[in-house]
Design an enzyme around this catalytic site. Sequence first.
Site, PDB file in Angstrom:
ATOM      1  N   ARG A  79       0.677  -1.119   0.092  1.00 12.57           N
ATOM      2  CA  ARG A  79       0.127  -0.039   0.013  1.00 12.57           C
ATOM      3  C   ARG A  79       0.918   1.188   0.081  1.00 12.57           C
ATOM      4  O   ARG A  79       0.249   2.240  -0.474  1.00 12.57           O
ATOM      5  CB  ARG A  79      -0.930   0.002   1.015  1.00 12.57           C
ATOM      6  CG  ARG A  79      -2.071  -1.099   0.946  1.00 12.57           C
ATOM      7  CD  ARG A  79      -3.201  -0.947   2.078  1.00 12.57           C
ATOM      8  NE  ARG A  79      -2.778  -1.198   3.365  1.00 12.57           N
ATOM      9  CZ  ARG A  79      -2.561  -2.790   3.565  1.00 12.57           C
ATOM     10  NH1 ARG A  79      -3.153  -3.761   2.687  1.00 12.57           N
ATOM     11  NH2 ARG A  79      -2.130  -3.114   4.878  1.00 12.57           N
ATOM     12  N   GLU A 116       4.305 -10.215  15.037  1.00 13.30           N
ATOM     13  CA  GLU A 116       3.693 -10.595  16.537  1.00 13.30           C
ATOM     14  C   GLU A 116       4.095 -11.955  16.625  1.00 13.30           C
ATOM     15  O   GLU A 116       4.422 -12.521  17.612  1.00 13.30           O
ATOM     16  CB  GLU A 116       2.177 -10.194  16.404  1.00 13.30           C
ATOM     17  CG  GLU A 116       1.708 -10.461  17.832  1.00 13.30           C
ATOM     18  CD  GLU A 116      -0.036 -10.181  17.720  1.00 13.30           C
ATOM     19  OE1 GLU A 116      -0.495  -9.754  16.661  1.00 13.30           O
ATOM     20  OE2 GLU A 116      -0.524 -10.312  18.660  1.00 13.30           O
TER      21      GLU A 116
END
Length: 191
Positions: A79, A116
């Site tokens: 993006r 994560e």
Amino acid sequence: MADPATISGVSVFAPEVTPGAEHLKQLIREVPDFPKPGINFYDITTLLKDKTGFKETIDLLQQHYRSVPVDVVVGIEARGYFFAPAMAHALGAGFVPVRKPKKLPSAVRSIEYALEYGTDQLEIHSDAIEDGQRVLIIDDVLATGGTASAVARLVEQSGGKVAGLGFVIELTFLNGHQKLAGYDVFSLIRY
Ligand code: AMP
């Protein structure tokens, strides 16, 4: 427009919206539970398709960097590519893509960074940045800052100097700014 200093509970130094970008917040669609439960996804396609909103986004980012010498704008897949080439055009700079592994055809420099759960990797062409070039890094969203700080290291390992990191959106509650301490970090809209 309200003076940021008068908005109760909001820091004078970090109003939720950079002055001039107030109406852009309305063009960002929030999609709950995407791509997985618990994530509130900030969808910038609704901003991109707006003929004045997209232009104003680039104009406001460009204003922040107009007195900063920039040789190259680096965009982060995917993006970041919506904004970085437009910024390169606006600033009269070159554009360099940072890509996911195995996409770039020539010799690459890679960096691995923690997610994560697990790790991810990004690549840049080894010859994309010349020694001492001033590099502006652009992405759509600053979340935890893991991606952007990895790209800053990749730029420095390539011989570039990080002139700044610019984002359309910053999720301040994730403290991505802390991972980017020492750099000029700028965002238009903060949540
Ligand atoms: P970060 O945690 O800062 O490394 O974020 C990694 C990338 O994930 C950013 O480049 C964003 O494009 C994207 N991202 C993370 N969280 C969100 C979110 N809530 N909405 C939209 N994009 C996100």
